[in-house]
Design an enzyme around this catalytic site. Structure first.
Site, PDB file in Angstrom:
ATOM      1  N   ASP A 313      32.259  76.877 -21.026  1.00 39.82           N
ATOM      2  CA  ASP A 313      31.325  76.394 -22.125  1.00 39.82           C
ATOM      3  C   ASP A 313      32.002  75.875 -23.093  1.00 39.82           C
ATOM      4  O   ASP A 313      33.235  75.967 -23.389  1.00 39.82           O
ATOM      5  CB  ASP A 313      30.557  77.699 -22.445  1.00 39.82           C
ATOM      6  CG  ASP A 313      29.207  77.125 -23.185  1.00 39.82           C
ATOM      7  OD1 ASP A 313      28.825  76.012 -23.361  1.00 39.82           O
ATOM      8  OD2 ASP A 313      28.696  77.997 -24.243  1.00 39.82           O
ATOM      9  N   HIS A 314      31.316  74.918 -23.838  1.00 42.58           N
ATOM     10  CA  HIS A 314      32.043  74.127 -25.046  1.00 42.58           C
ATOM     11  C   HIS A 314      31.572  74.919 -26.376  1.00 42.58           C
ATOM     12  O   HIS A 314      30.300  75.293 -26.471  1.00 42.58           O
ATOM     13  CB  HIS A 314      31.381  72.857 -25.144  1.00 42.58           C
ATOM     14  CG  HIS A 314      31.891  71.933 -24.002  1.00 42.58           C
ATOM     15  ND1 HIS A 314      31.040  70.927 -23.359  1.00 42.58           N
ATOM     16  CD2 HIS A 314      33.199  71.642 -23.584  1.00 42.58           C
ATOM     17  CE1 HIS A 314      31.951  70.156 -22.660  1.00 42.58           C
ATOM     18  NE2 HIS A 314      33.222  70.709 -22.512  1.00 42.58           N
ATOM     19  N   PHE A 488      25.773  75.101 -25.730  1.00 44.19           N
ATOM     20  CA  PHE A 488      24.894  75.353 -24.721  1.00 44.19           C
ATOM     21  C   PHE A 488      25.177  74.365 -23.302  1.00 44.19           C
ATOM     22  O   PHE A 488      24.492  73.794 -22.788  1.00 44.19           O
ATOM     23  CB  PHE A 488      23.245  75.040 -25.024  1.00 44.19           C
ATOM     24  CG  PHE A 488      22.892  75.360 -26.628  1.00 44.19           C
ATOM     25  CD1 PHE A 488      23.031  76.546 -26.751  1.00 44.19           C
ATOM     26  CD2 PHE A 488      22.296  74.593 -27.314  1.00 44.19           C
ATOM     27  CE1 PHE A 488      23.055  76.967 -28.140  1.00 44.19           C
ATOM     28  CE2 PHE A 488      21.945  74.916 -28.702  1.00 44.19           C
ATOM     29  CZ  PHE A 488      22.513  76.175 -29.029  1.00 44.19           C
ATOM     30  N   HIS A 489      26.472  74.458 -23.010  1.00 44.17           N
ATOM     31  CA  HIS A 489      26.947  73.935 -21.835  1.00 44.17           C
ATOM     32  C   HIS A 489      27.421  74.737 -20.863  1.00 44.17           C
ATOM     33  O   HIS A 489      28.763  74.606 -20.369  1.00 44.17           O
ATOM     34  CB  HIS A 489      28.127  72.843 -22.285  1.00 44.17           C
ATOM     35  CG  HIS A 489      27.445  71.682 -23.132  1.00 44.17           C
ATOM     36  ND1 HIS A 489      28.568  70.929 -23.712  1.00 44.17           N
ATOM     37  CD2 HIS A 489      26.230  71.319 -23.557  1.00 44.17           C
ATOM     38  CE1 HIS A 489      27.737  69.719 -24.522  1.00 44.17           C
ATOM     39  NE2 HIS A 489      26.449  70.190 -24.244  1.00 44.17           N
ATOM     40  N   PRO A 490      26.797  75.734 -20.236  1.00 47.32           N
ATOM     41  CA  PRO A 490      27.412  76.607 -19.412  1.00 47.32           C
ATOM     42  C   PRO A 490      27.510  75.898 -17.977  1.00 47.32           C
ATOM     43  O   PRO A 490      26.862  75.037 -17.685  1.00 47.32           O
ATOM     44  CB  PRO A 490      26.556  77.903 -18.919  1.00 47.32           C
ATOM     45  CG  PRO A 490      25.213  77.252 -19.629  1.00 47.32           C
ATOM     46  CD  PRO A 490      25.443  76.100 -20.835  1.00 47.32           C
TER      47      PRO A 490
END
Length: 559
Positions: A313-314, A488-490
């Site tokens: 994630d980021h 919110f980049h899983p």
């Protein structure tokens, strides 16, 4: 009891699922079922760009997940939004159109041994659904077109990309300060090398959010061979054993309105439930690490060590600067008159703060000059707040969030019980490697370098978070853990790879290893996270997968 049978069952009507349903149902001979746990995307705040503030943390549109307490964040747990409505995360996300870097996809090609995933071979998949404003007048400059962008951007597809409909003096000043600090200007972040500073392009049409449901389901709704079922909660995949003993996915079990139903798949079940729910469904269906499944009394259909692992994630570190003499959203939106003016501007012109994506100005740069590629991404906003959904601060401010594009930390998504209703344990393990901790400290120092440039001097920026009194690496690292949050980049929890890699879950055509009739098509298949926002790469994955599905079906008929 089997309710009905279909050629293809797609689980999840999010970004990938909507495109897949459109593409596969083009063949009228194929019956397609699209299942979505959420409701229809008829909630008004989905479609107004600033409405993400009312969709995140709202059970109408969000799964309401949270991470486990994270040591890298000094024991904090984060809200972990995932879209729960038609369009999925494209209905609640930041609308930023970002492809990533060429090296991302070339790395995927090496990891899978399949050149189909190289940069040169994914660009056509991006262009296949693009409707890019730069190409509204074609490629011929004589007719107003822009030939310089024709190699990279498409026109006439379903996925609309536009310029943002606002500008702020404080953002212009930050952009100039970044240039003064050595970041080049960029007028296109989507050329394969996104280094530079400029405004993000967004998935909007005339000031409205353009989600995957509008783009791909609306044109397909009249097709008699496509059935869309909302509020359908998947309770497991249905498997049979082939004569060889190999498991074959034959359908899906759902619960809707308290009633259990089974649907049969004649060809394939396609998991497009996202990087959190896809591994959750696989684990509950018996595909996952054997010890984990046995711990919760789940029958092990196939021991698959990689299902739910490799979570990436980021993580963004949100730095806030108080400013003087600048118009910011904090001052505009903290009065009744200001709110009224904002609403009126949007109602009359579809412009202004209500048309804003969460981040307007972007920058991609290196955490240190020795790096060969940009490894930091900035999201810069003319506002400040403690967290999404919280009130704006009552002083004028600028937020410069910076994230490590290529984290080396790896987390997991694991079932925590034998009840499908229970949320999984989401453990990102942020800042768990020396490299990630070093990049976090370097990024905080770089923000300070940009803020000290002459272009911002007239606004007298004062560091409010984390605070100028903190100088030592250890102090900055602790503060990064205190103020950082996910963007919110899983990704990566059912990664592509080769059969000899026991942590790989799917092959390069996204078929689940050791199982027939089951494919995964969403951000979970990314071997490594892309160097930018993940929504548009997920569409590309679905575009490519749709072609794989058609090709594999033809090959099976010929066999």
């Amino acid at each position: 009891m089997i309710e009905d049978s279909f050629d293809y069952i797609i689980i999840g009507a999010g970004t990938a699922g909507c495109l897949l349903a459109n593409r596969i149902s083009r063949d009228p001979s194929k019956r397609v079922l699209l299942l979505e746990a959420g409701r229809k995307d008829n909630y008004p705040w989905i479609h107004i760009p600033v409405g993400y503030l009312y969709c995140i943390g709202n059970p109408r549109t969000d799964w309401l997940y949270n991470t486990e307490a994270d040591p890298g964040l000094n024991g904090r747990s984060l809200r972990y939004p995932r879209g729960k409505t038609l369009g999925g995360c494209s209905s609640i996300n930041g609308m930023i159109y970002m492809l990533g870097q060429a090296r991302d996809y070339d790395t995927w090609a090496m990891a899978t041994g399949d050149d189909a995933w190289s940069w040169d071979n994914v660009v056509p998949d991006f262009k296949a659904h693009e409707d890019h404003y730069r190409m509204d007048f074609g490629a011929d400059p004589a007719t107003g077109g822009n030939s310089r962008f024709s190699d990279m951007h498409g026109h006439g597809g379903e996925w609309r990309i536009e310029k943002q409909r606002l500008k702020w003096d404080i953002l212009e000043a930050f952009a100039e300060a970044a240039v003064q600090a050595g970041v080049p200007r960029s007028d296109d972040f989507n050329s394969g090398d996104n280094e530079g500073v400029g405004y993000f392009e967004v998935n909007q049409r005339s000031g409205w959010r353009w989600n995957a449901s509008k783009a791909f389901l609306r044109p397909a709704r009249g097709r008699k061979n496509l059935q869309i079922v909302t509020e359908a909660h998947v309770y497991g995949l249905i498997f049979e054993r082939a004569a060889s003993g190999r498991p074959v996915c034959r359908g899906v079990k759902i619960v809707r309105d308290g009633r259990a139903t089974k649907f049969k798949a004649r060809s394939e079940v396609i998991l497009s439930a996202g990087a959190i729910n896809t591994p959750k469904i696989m684990q509950f269906s018996g595909l996952g690490p054997a010890a984990l499944l046995q711990e919760h009394g789940i029958h092990v259909l196939r021991d698959m060590a990689g299902v739910g692992e490799n979570l990436q994630d980021h993580l963004q570190i949100r730095t806030v600067y108080k400013v003087d003499g600048a118009r910011t959203l904090n001052t505009m939106a903290n009065s009744l008159v200001g709110k009224a003016m904002i609403g009126l501007e949007y109602a009359l012109k579809r412009t202004g703060p209500m048309s804003m994506s969460p981040s307007q100005l972007g920058a991609f740069t290196k955490s240190d000059p020795s790096r060969p590629h940009a490894n930091l991404q900035y999201h810069v906003q003319p506002l400040s707040l403690d967290a999404f959904g919280e009130p704006l601060h009552n002083f004028p401010a600028l937020t410069a969030s910076v994230c490590n594009l290529n984290p080396t930390s790896r987390g997991s998504v694991r079932v925590r019980s034998s009840r499908m209703e229970d949320a999984p344990a989401i453990t990102p393990n942020y800042l768990s490697t020396d490299e990630d901790r070093s990049v976090a400290v370097a990024s905080l120092r770089q923000v300070r370098q940009i803020a000290s440039q002459p272009a911002l001097a007239r606004y007298r920026p004062q560091e409010w978070k984390p605070g100028p009194q903190f100088e030592k690496d250890a102090e900055l690292l602790k503060l990064a853990g205190d103020i950082a949050s996910t963007i919110f980049h899983p990704a990566g929890t059912a990664k592509m790879g080769v059969a000899s890699d026991n942590t790989a879950v799917v092959d390069s055509r996204l078929r689940v290893f050791g199982v027939d009739g089951l494919r995964v098509v969403d951000a979970s298949v990314m071997p490594t996270i892309v160097s930018g926002n993940t929504n548009s790469p997920t569409l590309m994955i679905a575009e490519k997968a749709a072609r794989f599905i058609v090709e594999d079906a033809r090959a099976a008929r010929r066999a």
